[in-house]
Motif scaffolding. Structure first.
Motif, PDB file in Angstrom:
ATOM      1  N   ASP A 288       0.850  -1.188   0.000  1.00  0.00           N
ATOM      2  CA  ASP A 288       0.000   0.000   0.000  1.00  0.00           C
ATOM      3  C   ASP A 288       0.890   1.244   0.000  1.00  0.00           C
ATOM      4  OD1 ASP A 288      -1.819   2.026   0.385  1.00  0.00           O
ATOM      5  OD2 ASP A 288      -2.949   0.986   1.954  1.00  0.00           O
ATOM      6  N   GLY A 289       1.307   1.686  -1.173  1.00  0.00           N
ATOM      7  CA  GLY A 289       2.192   2.835  -1.274  1.00  0.00           C
ATOM      8  C   GLY A 289       1.552   4.124  -0.799  1.00  0.00           C
ATOM      9  N   GLU A 290       0.246   4.261  -0.981  1.00  0.00           N
ATOM     10  CA  GLU A 290      -0.437   5.482  -0.566  1.00  0.00           C
ATOM     11  C   GLU A 290      -0.398   5.649   0.951  1.00  0.00           C
ATOM     12  OE1 GLU A 290      -4.838   7.628  -0.916  1.00  0.00           O
ATOM     13  OE2 GLU A 290      -4.360   5.841  -2.096  1.00  0.00           O
ATOM     14  N   ALA A 291      -0.675   4.565   1.692  1.00  0.00           N
ATOM     15  CA  ALA A 291      -0.639   4.639   3.154  1.00  0.00           C
ATOM     16  C   ALA A 291       0.788   4.861   3.648  1.00  0.00           C
ATOM     17  CB  ALA A 291      -1.210   3.356   3.755  1.00  0.00           C
ATOM     18  N   ALA A 292       1.771   4.226   2.990  1.00  0.00           N
ATOM     19  CA  ALA A 292       3.173   4.429   3.376  1.00  0.00           C
ATOM     20  C   ALA A 292       3.572   5.882   3.157  1.00  0.00           C
ATOM     21  CB  ALA A 292       4.085   3.506   2.574  1.00  0.00           C
ATOM     22  N   GLY A 293       3.143   6.474   2.047  1.00  0.00           N
ATOM     23  CA  GLY A 293       3.450   7.867   1.772  1.00  0.00           C
ATOM     24  C   GLY A 293       2.808   8.803   2.784  1.00  0.00           C
ATOM     25  N   ALA A 294       1.605   8.477   3.239  1.00  0.00           N
ATOM     26  CA  ALA A 294       0.922   9.314   4.217  1.00  0.00           C
ATOM     27  C   ALA A 294       1.652   9.295   5.556  1.00  0.00           C
ATOM     28  CB  ALA A 294      -0.518   8.835   4.393  1.00  0.00           C
ATOM     29  N   ALA A 295       2.123   8.106   5.961  1.00  0.00           N
ATOM     30  CA  ALA A 295       2.871   7.994   7.218  1.00  0.00           C
ATOM     31  C   ALA A 295       4.180   8.787   7.135  1.00  0.00           C
ATOM     32  CB  ALA A 295       3.146   6.532   7.527  1.00  0.00           C
ATOM     33  N   TYR A 296       4.854   8.658   5.986  1.00  0.00           N
ATOM     34  CA  TYR A 296       6.099   9.397   5.800  1.00  0.00           C
ATOM     35  C   TYR A 296       5.842  10.905   5.804  1.00  0.00           C
ATOM     36  CZ  TYR A 296      10.473  11.022   3.739  1.00  0.00           C
ATOM     37  OH  TYR A 296      11.652  11.679   3.505  1.00  0.00           O
ATOM     38  N   GLY A 297       4.742  11.319   5.231  1.00  0.00           N
ATOM     39  CA  GLY A 297       4.393  12.730   5.202  1.00  0.00           C
ATOM     40  C   GLY A 297       4.195  13.293   6.601  1.00  0.00           C
ATOM     41  N   ARG A 298       3.583  12.512   7.485  1.00  0.00           N
ATOM     42  CA  ARG A 298       3.399  12.978   8.864  1.00  0.00           C
ATOM     43  C   ARG A 298       4.743  13.166   9.548  1.00  0.00           C
ATOM     44  NH1 ARG A 298      -0.784   9.149   8.638  1.00  0.00           N
ATOM     45  NH2 ARG A 298       0.421   7.588   9.787  1.00  0.00           N
ATOM     46  N   LEU A 299       5.676  12.251   9.300  1.00  0.00           N
ATOM     47  CA  LEU A 299       7.021  12.393   9.874  1.00  0.00           C
ATOM     48  C   LEU A 299       7.693  13.666   9.383  1.00  0.00           C
ATOM     49  CD1 LEU A 299       8.468   8.774   9.636  1.00  0.00           C
ATOM     50  CD2 LEU A 299       8.224  10.110  11.735  1.00  0.00           C
ATOM     51  N   VAL A 300       7.645  13.892   8.081  1.00  0.00           N
ATOM     52  CA  VAL A 300       8.287  15.067   7.506  1.00  0.00           C
ATOM     53  C   VAL A 300       7.697  16.340   8.083  1.00  0.00           C
ATOM     54  CG1 VAL A 300       8.605  16.384   5.378  1.00  0.00           C
ATOM     55  CG2 VAL A 300       8.954  13.911   5.374  1.00  0.00           C
ATOM     56  N   GLU A 301       6.397  16.393   8.188  1.00  0.00           N
ATOM     57  CA  GLU A 301       5.729  17.582   8.710  1.00  0.00           C
ATOM     58  C   GLU A 301       6.105  17.816  10.172  1.00  0.00           C
ATOM     59  OE1 GLU A 301       3.589  20.980   8.821  1.00  0.00           O
ATOM     60  OE2 GLU A 301       4.065  19.761   7.058  1.00  0.00           O
ATOM     61  N   ARG A 302       6.155  16.738  10.958  1.00  0.00           N
ATOM     62  CA  ARG A 302       6.460  16.876  12.379  1.00  0.00           C
ATOM     63  C   ARG A 302       7.866  17.418  12.596  1.00  0.00           C
ATOM     64  NH1 ARG A 302       5.462  11.883  13.899  1.00  0.00           N
ATOM     65  NH2 ARG A 302       3.290  12.406  14.256  1.00  0.00           N
TER      66      ARG A 302
END
Length: 283
Positions: free
Chosen positions: A258-272
């Motif tokens: 699930d690349g979309e869910a993986a990208g969303a998790a990574y996005g939260r890390l980057v934003e934090r």
């Protein structure tokens, strides 16, 4: 232990390994056994203050002349474990990394070339006598490397918001996990990443930290400590920081394809972590 300064020293995070006393050969085991009984055990701030004090003289002392005889101590399931500072070894290793972080003119202003050359020569001679040496502590400034979060679980998260007033206890955010769990998570994470991508810095970093963990006793404890980074994160952000959960969710999503869910998790890390990265750039 006398304190060098009362100033709180940010902005570094730490990955530590605490080994049981049985892992140490004699006479070092006897030293740590006596040491662990002390009532005035030091904190990570004490360690940093000592290191910074060596940089104040002219010329500065980039690496301690003698190895530290101090350690951090904890008790896990009734077993006393210690994490030696090994400040001299880590100082040599940090000097090697400085060239990657600073342009040469800036580096020359911080530490004259003659001092760096002498330290490099001392390190080379020391390594010839101690080829298997490794530190019990890894340090990262202005960040917590993503691969560190792979080792821990959100369920192991320990957060204390501290006093909140000047002079009161600082916040604490850390994770502690048994060595066997950390190694298992490294193996699972590497499988998922290698099935999803051919190569990359996250895989390289995870391979490196996995090899490092293999050097220690299987009954050790691994600690990820935000250390001084608690002062770099915006107010209120620490309480809601669940970076380990985001990393675990991202790896699980990769395992499912699930690349979309993986990208969303990574996005939260980057934003934090953007706020911390911006403060580093401002300095």
């Amino acid at each position: 232990m006398p304190k060098v300064s009362s100033v709180v020293v940010p902005y570094a995070a730490y990955l530590r390994v605490y080994e049981p006393l049985a892992a140490f050969p004699q006479p070092e085991r006897d030293h740590w056994t006596r040491y662990a009984r002390r009532a005035d055990l030091p904190s990570y701030q004490d360690e940093l203050r000592r290191s910074l004090a060596d940089l104040l003289p002219t010329p500065p002392v980039p690496v301690p002349v003698h190895e530290s005889a101090d350690a951090f101590v904890l008790e896990a399931d009734g077993v006393v474990c210690v994490c030696p500072w090994r400040t001299r070894l880590r100082g040599w290793q940090a000097l090697e990394e400085l060239a990657e972080d600073f342009p040469e003119p800036v580096l020359d202003a911080l530490l004259p070339p003659v001092l760096r050359r002498q330290a490099a020569q001392d390190y080379g001679r020391w390594l010839e006598r101690n080829p298997d040496a490794r530190p019990w502590i890894r340090t990262a400034t202005w960040q917590v490397p993503i691969n560190w979060f792979v080792l821990v679980s959100d369920a192991e998260r320990e957060y204390d918001k501290g006093g909140g007033d000047p002079g009161s206890a600082a916040p604490v955010l850390r994770y502690r996990t048994p060595m066997v769990q950390a190694r298992r998570r490294v193996a699972r994470g590497l499988r998922a990443l290698r099935e999803a991508v051919d190569e990359g810095p996250l895989i390289d970093g995870l391979v490196d930290v996995g090899r490092w963990l293999e050097e220690f006793h299987p009954r050790s404890v691994v600690e990820l400590d935000y250390g001084g980074l608690v002062h770099a994160l915006p107010a209120g952000a620490l309480e809601h920081d669940h970076s380990a959960a985001d990393v675990a969710e991202g790896i699980e999503a990769l395992r499912r394809g699930d690349g979309e869910a993986a990208g969303a998790a990574y996005g939260r890390l980057v934003e934090r972590w953007r706020a911390v990265r911006d403060r580093r750039s401002a300095n």
